[in-house]
Design an enzyme around this catalytic site. Structure first.
Site, PDB file in Angstrom:
ATOM      1  N   LYS A  36       0.731  -1.186   0.063  1.00  0.00           N
ATOM      2  CA  LYS A  36       0.110   0.149  -0.156  1.00  0.00           C
ATOM      3  C   LYS A  36       0.853   1.284  -0.191  1.00  0.00           C
ATOM      4  CE  LYS A  36      -1.696   1.901   3.963  1.00  0.00           C
ATOM      5  NZ  LYS A  36      -1.472   3.333   3.926  1.00  0.00           N
ATOM      6  N   ASN A  37       1.698   1.296   0.892  1.00  0.00           N
ATOM      7  CA  ASN A  37       2.571   2.781   0.924  1.00  0.00           C
ATOM      8  C   ASN A  37       3.483   2.824  -0.138  1.00  0.00           C
ATOM      9  OD1 ASN A  37       1.362   3.125   3.479  1.00  0.00           O
ATOM     10  ND2 ASN A  37       3.112   2.749   4.575  1.00  0.00           N
ATOM     11  N   CYS A  77      -5.109  13.305  12.476  1.00  0.00           N
ATOM     12  CA  CYS A  77      -5.759  12.063  12.500  1.00  0.00           C
ATOM     13  C   CYS A  77      -5.366  11.470  13.961  1.00  0.00           C
ATOM     14  CB  CYS A  77      -4.900  11.065  11.515  1.00  0.00           C
ATOM     15  SG  CYS A  77      -3.311  10.744  11.786  1.00  0.00           S
ATOM     16  N   ARG A  84       0.248  15.585  12.974  1.00  0.00           N
ATOM     17  CA  ARG A  84       0.676  15.104  11.624  1.00  0.00           C
ATOM     18  C   ARG A  84       0.793  16.480  10.556  1.00  0.00           C
ATOM     19  NH1 ARG A  84      -0.915   9.507   9.541  1.00  0.00           N
ATOM     20  NH2 ARG A  84       1.085   9.572   8.519  1.00  0.00           N
ATOM     21  N   ASP A  97       4.626   1.338  12.010  1.00  0.00           N
ATOM     22  CA  ASP A  97       3.359   0.320  11.685  1.00  0.00           C
ATOM     23  C   ASP A  97       3.157  -0.855  12.062  1.00  0.00           C
ATOM     24  OD1 ASP A  97       2.615   2.878  10.158  1.00  0.00           O
ATOM     25  OD2 ASP A  97       3.279   2.052   8.242  1.00  0.00           O
ATOM     26  N   ARG A 108      -8.640  -0.154   4.689  1.00  0.00           N
ATOM     27  CA  ARG A 108      -7.861   0.876   3.958  1.00  0.00           C
ATOM     28  C   ARG A 108      -6.429   0.083   3.669  1.00  0.00           C
ATOM     29  NH1 ARG A 108      -6.313   5.639   7.416  1.00  0.00           N
ATOM     30  NH2 ARG A 108      -5.053   5.877   5.587  1.00  0.00           N
TER      31      ARG A 108
HETATM   32  C1  UD1 Z   1       4.313   7.301   5.919  1.00  0.00           C
HETATM   33  C2  UD1 Z   1       3.566   5.998   5.901  1.00  0.00           C
HETATM   34  C3  UD1 Z   1       2.982   5.645   7.248  1.00  0.00           C
HETATM   35  C4  UD1 Z   1       4.084   5.405   8.334  1.00  0.00           C
HETATM   36  C5  UD1 Z   1       5.129   6.567   8.185  1.00  0.00           C
HETATM   37  C6  UD1 Z   1       6.176   6.562   9.021  1.00  0.00           C
HETATM   38  C7  UD1 Z   1       2.497   6.258   3.500  1.00  0.00           C
HETATM   39  C8  UD1 Z   1       1.214   6.247   2.937  1.00  0.00           C
HETATM   40  N1  UD1 Z   1       2.476   6.414   5.121  1.00  0.00           N
HETATM   41  O1  UD1 Z   1       3.557   8.347   6.564  1.00  0.00           O
HETATM   42  O2  UD1 Z   1       2.311   4.496   7.168  1.00  0.00           O
HETATM   43  O3  UD1 Z   1       3.551   5.157   9.670  1.00  0.00           O
HETATM   44  O4  UD1 Z   1       5.469   7.046   7.267  1.00  0.00           O
HETATM   45  O5  UD1 Z   1       7.144   5.630   8.659  1.00  0.00           O
HETATM   46  O6  UD1 Z   1       3.516   5.657   3.308  1.00  0.00           O
HETATM   47  N2  UD1 Z   1       6.158  15.216  10.004  1.00  0.00           N
HETATM   48  C9  UD1 Z   1       6.340  16.660  10.388  1.00  0.00           C
HETATM   49  N3  UD1 Z   1       6.208  17.625   9.352  1.00  0.00           N
HETATM   50  C10 UD1 Z   1       5.744  16.953   8.150  1.00  0.00           C
HETATM   51  C11 UD1 Z   1       5.750  15.599   7.957  1.00  0.00           C
HETATM   52  C12 UD1 Z   1       6.076  14.671   8.932  1.00  0.00           C
HETATM   53  O7  UD1 Z   1       6.484  16.811  11.579  1.00  0.00           O
HETATM   54  O8  UD1 Z   1       5.582  17.756   6.988  1.00  0.00           O
HETATM   55  C13 UD1 Z   1       6.415  14.060  11.193  1.00  0.00           C
HETATM   56  C14 UD1 Z   1       5.189  13.333  11.274  1.00  0.00           C
HETATM   57  O9  UD1 Z   1       4.251  13.850  12.117  1.00  0.00           O
HETATM   58  C15 UD1 Z   1       5.898  12.232  12.082  1.00  0.00           C
HETATM   59  C16 UD1 Z   1       7.190  11.992  11.290  1.00  0.00           C
HETATM   60  O10 UD1 Z   1       7.308  13.362  10.921  1.00  0.00           O
HETATM   61  O11 UD1 Z   1       5.944  12.515  13.346  1.00  0.00           O
HETATM   62  C17 UD1 Z   1       7.412  11.010  10.169  1.00  0.00           C
HETATM   63  O12 UD1 Z   1       6.131  11.087   9.579  1.00  0.00           O
HETATM   64  P1  UD1 Z   1       6.558  10.679   7.971  1.00  0.00           P
HETATM   65  O13 UD1 Z   1       7.344   9.910   7.774  1.00  0.00           O
HETATM   66  O14 UD1 Z   1       6.024  12.002   7.436  1.00  0.00           O
HETATM   67  O15 UD1 Z   1       4.955   9.946   7.784  1.00  0.00           O
HETATM   68  P2  UD1 Z   1       4.226   9.816   6.500  1.00  0.00           P
HETATM   69  O16 UD1 Z   1       5.160   9.950   5.256  1.00  0.00           O
HETATM   70  O17 UD1 Z   1       2.778  10.683   6.524  1.00  0.00           O
END
Ligand code: UD1
Length: 436
Positions: free
Chosen positions: A22-23, A121, A126, A313, A405
């Site tokens: 999925k990811n 969420c 996030r 995850d 999902r």
């Molecule tokens: C992706 C995965 C999700 C997984 C996560 C961490 C997908 C679709 N989802 O989510 O399943 O749990 O990686 O491995 O691939 N953050 C910020 N600012 C930002 C973006 C992120 O502060 O602009 C923080 C987040 O709140 C979190 C951390 O960075 O604490 C890591 O999140 P991130 O790697 O961005 O997660 P996703 O890419 O959204």
């Protein structure tokens, strides 16, 4: 609304092929916006998140055709996208954060974009500041307007040097977003502290096959030399390491014997190492992993970290395993410090867990006892299904839409491994016709 009813006591045993990831597939789908030629993806899992991404791309002028796990995506011409600006709506984006990664490709190709802010969420606030920081470094000039991320730069993005790290490590989807944008920017972009997850590696491979010039694949620094246009391509999605990890943890905690085919063992090294420490026997081939256990697991501490560390995850699933292991384990969440919604539900099943800040201290008990529980998010619901496997009696996992999902037919796949699990419609009260 569906619920899953699990009768505890069965051991998981057998062989399954992992679904497409999925990811990985969600950013691959978004990459179709970078070209007006067809992008063909094979081994696409039948999941609600994939459907949502498809609907968002349709809103953005992409034509989609799906058949037997193959998805053909073809974006509109750049001229028509410029003449007829479209938006990724709140209704869809708010249901799935990954949809924000259409922003980078759109701005890069069209010079304008309007994508709803995803909102928070259950994993916490996030934010999307890293996405904005990265894209703005390329000159996207993104502003927030009426709940939307809006860019109207009207010209080609410019290559730049940028740092995408934070106190949590790197961001997976911000890396995907900025990387896709940089492929069409003018000049060179150097992304430092890029995410190194296998899903990013697969995205880089797809972009390279579309004609992008990227070096540093798999490492923390990606160098992108922008090109004027990209072409269509064809790719098979890698196996879902989180789905595979969920089944393998299930095998270990039910003293079972499960082999998952179609997954790269190196993608799950932190998880299989932990299962080994906990007393399970792990064997791997080139593209399969087998986990066997013949006794109760031993407590094993885990800290979630960016890849190649233990994935957040799979934190909830590991916690469930530890809830019935021998001894005390400490689980530290370093990616999403608030990702503990499953703790309250595990307590309802009789687990002994104390939460302190971003840590959970789990004291393993002999057995859980079945009860109705509520799924709060995708991975937490999978953890509750695993808990049902080792609980005495019947466990009902409600709000199963979360699990759909990200897990393809989890009930059928668990049942194929010997679990006693069925899906039922949850009766709902109709206020127009109260049934008292
Ligand atoms: C992706 C995965 C999700 C997984 C996560 C961490 C997908 C679709 N989802 O989510 O399943 O749990 O990686 O491995 O691939 N953050 C910020 N600012 C930002 C973006 C992120 O502060 O602009 C923080 C987040 O709140 C979190 C951390 O960075 O604490 C890591 O999140 P991130 O790697 O961005 O997660 P996703 O890419 O959204």
């Amino acid at each position: 609304m569906d619920r899953l009813v699990v009768n505890g006591g069965a051991r998981l045993e057998g062989r399954l092929t992992a679904s497409g990831s999925k990811n990985a597939v969600l950013p691959l789908m978004a990459a179709a916006l970078l070209t007006d030629e067809p992008v063909v993806l094979h081994r696409v899992p039948a999941l609600r998140d994939v459907t949502t991404m498809g609907l968002i791309l349709k809103q953005l002028g992409v034509e989609l055709q799906a058949e037997d796990g193959t998805l053909v995506l073809q974006a509109a011409s750049t001229e028509s996208l410029r003449d007829e600006p479209r938006e990724a709506s709140y209704d869809l984006v708010s249901t799935m954060r990954a949809s924000v990664c259409v922003l980078g490709p759109l701005v890069a190709r069209v010079g304008q974009a309007r994508v709803s802010l995803p909102g928070g969420c259950v994993l916490g606030v996030r934010p999307v500041d890293m996405h904005m920081k990265g894209l703005n470094a390329l000159g996207a000039r993104i502003e927030v307007d009426g709940g939307y991320l809006v860019s109207d730069v009207g010209r080609r993005l410019q290559g730049s040097r940028l740092f995408l790290g934070s106190t949590f490590g790197s961001s997976v989807l911000a890396t995907a977003n900025v990387l896709m944008a940089a492929t069409l920017a003018e000049g060179t972009t150097r992304i430092t502290s890029a995410a190194m997850e296998p899903e990013i590696v697969q995205l880089v491979t797809l972009l390279q096959s579309m004609g992008a010039r990227i070096t540093g694949i798999g490492g923390p620094e990606l160098l992108v030399e922008g090109v004027e246009r990209l072409s269509g391509t064809e790719m098979t999605t890698q196996g879902d390491r989180i789905e595979a990890g969920t089944f393998l943890i299930g095998a270990a905690m039910t003293r079972g014997d499960v082999t998952i085919d179609g997954v790269d063992p190196s993608h799950l090294a932190a998880v299989t190492d932990t299962l080994g420490q906990a007393g399970a026997e792990v064997t791997c081939g080139d593209d399969w992993i087998r986990v066997q256990a013949d006794r109760r697991l031993e407590s094993t501490d885990v800290t979630t970290l960016p890849y190649p560390g233990f994935p957040t995850d799979l934190q909830a699933q590991h916690m469930t395993a530890m809830a019935v292991a021998r001894g005390l384990s400490v689980i530290t969440e370093r990616i999403f410090p608030d990702r503990f919604m499953h703790v309250a539900e595990l307590l309802r099943l009789g687990a002994d867990i104390r939460k302190e800040g971003n840590q959970a201290i789990v004291s393993g008990c002999e057995r859980l006892s079945g009860a109705p529980v509520m799924a709060s998010d995708l991975r937490a619901s999978a953890a509750l299904v695993l808990a049902g496997l080792v609980a005495e009696g019947q466990t009902e996992v409600r709000r199963v839409y979360h699990i759909d999902r990200g897990y393809e037919r989890i009930d059928a796949r668990m049942a194929a491994l010997g679990a006693e699990i069925r899906r039922e419609k949850q009766p709902h009260l109709d206020p127009q016709r109260p049934d008292w």
